[in-house]
Design a protein around this motif. Structure first.
Motif, mmCIF file in Angstrom:
data_model
loop_
_atom_site.group_PDB
_atom_site.id
_atom_site.type_symbol
_atom_site.label_atom_id
_atom_site.label_comp_id
_atom_site.label_asym_id
_atom_site.label_seq_id
_atom_site.Cartn_x
_atom_site.Cartn_y
_atom_site.Cartn_z
ATOM 1 N N ALA A 100 1.649 -8.567 13.894
ATOM 2 C CA ALA A 100 2.120 -7.179 13.907
ATOM 3 C C ALA A 100 2.357 -6.659 12.491
ATOM 4 N N ALA A 101 2.570 -7.557 11.538
ATOM 5 C CA ALA A 101 2.810 -7.140 10.155
ATOM 6 C C ALA A 101 1.583 -6.495 9.535
ATOM 7 N N THR A 102 0.406 -6.807 10.043
ATOM 8 C CA THR A 102 -0.814 -6.207 9.476
ATOM 9 C C THR A 102 -0.912 -4.715 9.768
ATOM 10 N N ARG A 103 -0.116 -4.224 10.722
ATOM 11 C CA ARG A 103 -0.105 -2.800 11.054
ATOM 12 C C ARG A 103 1.173 -2.106 10.581
ATOM 13 N N ASP A 104 2.075 -2.847 9.956
ATOM 14 C CA ASP A 104 3.352 -2.286 9.528
ATOM 15 C C ASP A 104 3.224 -1.749 8.102
ATOM 16 N N PRO A 105 3.512 -0.451 7.898
ATOM 17 C CA PRO A 105 3.374 0.130 6.550
ATOM 18 C C PRO A 105 4.293 -0.535 5.530
ATOM 19 N N GLY A 106 5.484 -0.929 5.960
ATOM 20 C CA GLY A 106 6.408 -1.590 5.033
ATOM 21 C C GLY A 106 5.860 -2.919 4.547
ATOM 22 N N CYS A 107 5.248 -3.677 5.454
ATOM 23 C CA CYS A 107 4.670 -4.961 5.059
ATOM 24 C C CYS A 107 3.454 -4.764 4.162
ATOM 25 N N LEU A 108 2.639 -3.784 4.482
ATOM 26 C CA LEU A 108 1.479 -3.515 3.638
ATOM 27 C C LEU A 108 1.912 -3.145 2.221
ATOM 28 N N ARG A 109 2.960 -2.328 2.113
ATOM 29 C CA ARG A 109 3.486 -1.937 0.805
ATOM 30 C C ARG A 109 4.084 -3.149 0.079
ATOM 31 N N THR A 110 4.817 -3.980 0.823
ATOM 32 C CA THR A 110 5.429 -5.173 0.228
ATOM 33 C C THR A 110 4.363 -6.119 -0.291
ATOM 34 N N TRP A 111 3.305 -6.338 0.497
ATOM 35 C CA TRP A 111 2.231 -7.224 0.052
ATOM 36 C C TRP A 111 1.530 -6.665 -1.177
ATOM 37 N N ALA A 112 1.331 -5.351 -1.216
ATOM 38 C CA ALA A 112 0.692 -4.732 -2.383
ATOM 39 C C ALA A 112 1.563 -4.893 -3.620
ATOM 40 N N ASP A 113 2.870 -4.665 -3.467
ATOM 41 C CA ASP A 113 3.783 -4.832 -4.597
ATOM 42 C C ASP A 113 3.812 -6.280 -5.071
ATOM 43 N N ASN A 114 3.811 -7.216 -4.143
ATOM 44 C CA ASN A 114 3.840 -8.627 -4.508
ATOM 45 C C ASN A 114 2.541 -9.027 -5.201
ATOM 46 N N ARG A 115 1.415 -8.523 -4.710
ATOM 47 C CA ARG A 115 0.120 -8.806 -5.329
ATOM 48 C C ARG A 115 0.081 -8.239 -6.749
ATOM 49 N N ASP A 116 0.561 -7.004 -6.911
ATOM 50 C CA ASP A 116 0.585 -6.396 -8.240
ATOM 51 C C ASP A 116 1.504 -7.164 -9.184
ATOM 52 N N ARG A 117 2.638 -7.609 -8.672
ATOM 53 C CA ARG A 117 3.572 -8.387 -9.494
ATOM 54 C C ARG A 117 2.928 -9.699 -9.912
ATOM 55 N N PHE A 118 2.216 -10.337 -8.992
ATOM 56 C CA PHE A 118 1.556 -11.601 -9.283
ATOM 57 C C PHE A 118 0.458 -11.424 -10.329
ATOM 58 N N LEU A 119 -0.295 -10.339 -10.215
ATOM 59 C CA LEU A 119 -1.399 -10.096 -11.139
ATOM 60 C C LEU A 119 -0.959 -9.447 -12.442
ATOM 61 N N GLY A 120 0.330 -9.093 -12.546
ATOM 62 C CA GLY A 120 0.846 -8.511 -13.777
ATOM 63 C C GLY A 120 0.576 -7.032 -13.920
ATOM 64 N N LYS A 121 0.246 -6.362 -12.827
ATOM 65 C CA LYS A 121 0.014 -4.920 -12.864
ATOM 66 C C LYS A 121 1.345 -4.205 -12.677
ATOM 67 N N SER A 122 1.345 -2.887 -12.926
ATOM 68 C CA SER A 122 2.571 -2.119 -12.723
ATOM 69 C C SER A 122 2.888 -2.056 -11.240
ATOM 70 N N THR A 123 4.183 -1.970 -10.901
ATOM 71 C CA THR A 123 4.577 -1.924 -9.492
ATOM 72 C C THR A 123 4.346 -0.538 -8.929
ATOM 73 N N SER A 124 4.393 -0.397 -7.633
ATOM 74 C CA SER A 124 4.101 0.879 -6.986
ATOM 75 C C SER A 124 5.127 1.941 -7.368
ATOM 76 N N ALA A 125 6.362 1.548 -7.653
ATOM 77 C CA ALA A 125 7.388 2.513 -8.021
ATOM 78 C C ALA A 125 7.179 3.031 -9.441
ATOM 79 N N GLU A 126 6.546 2.226 -10.303
ATOM 80 C CA GLU A 126 6.399 2.625 -11.700
ATOM 81 C C GLU A 126 5.140 3.459 -11.948
ATOM 82 N N GLY A 127 3.985 2.984 -11.446
ATOM 83 C CA GLY A 127 2.754 3.601 -11.893
ATOM 84 C C GLY A 127 1.917 4.258 -10.825
ATOM 85 N N ARG A 128 2.274 4.231 -9.595
ATOM 86 C CA ARG A 128 1.408 4.813 -8.579
ATOM 87 C C ARG A 128 1.775 6.192 -8.241
#
Length: 89
Positions: free
Chosen positions: A61-89
């Protein structure tokens, strides 16, 4: 003795020893009790870790949850060293 007879005697002896060992083990009392320790963390709570745990608990069910999708994107960006969604998106 023939080979077959010797094998039967050996098998019977093995089974007898195994039964005796099992009976002795079952009759033992007072097995040592291993104390269980629980480590309690006093570290500050990490909201990203809590959100990831919540999404992991949700399962498919997490694959359809917007909060989880956002969390995974933020975690992926943090892991890759990119800016977080709150800073640069």
């Amino acid at each position: 003795m023939e080979g077959k007879t010797l094998a039967r005697v050996g098998a019977a002896a093995f089974v007898g020893i195994a039964i005796a060992a099992a009976a002795i083990e079952m009759m033992r009392e007072g097995k040592p009790v291993v104390p269980v320790t629980v480590e309690v963390s006093t570290a500050p709570v990490n909201p990203m870790r809590e959100a990831l745990a919540r999404c992991r608990f949700m399962g498919e069910a997490a694959t359809r949850d917007p909060g989880c999708l956002r969390t995974w994107a933020d975690n992926r960006d943090r892991f890759l060293g990119k800016s977080t969604s709150a800073e640069g998106r």
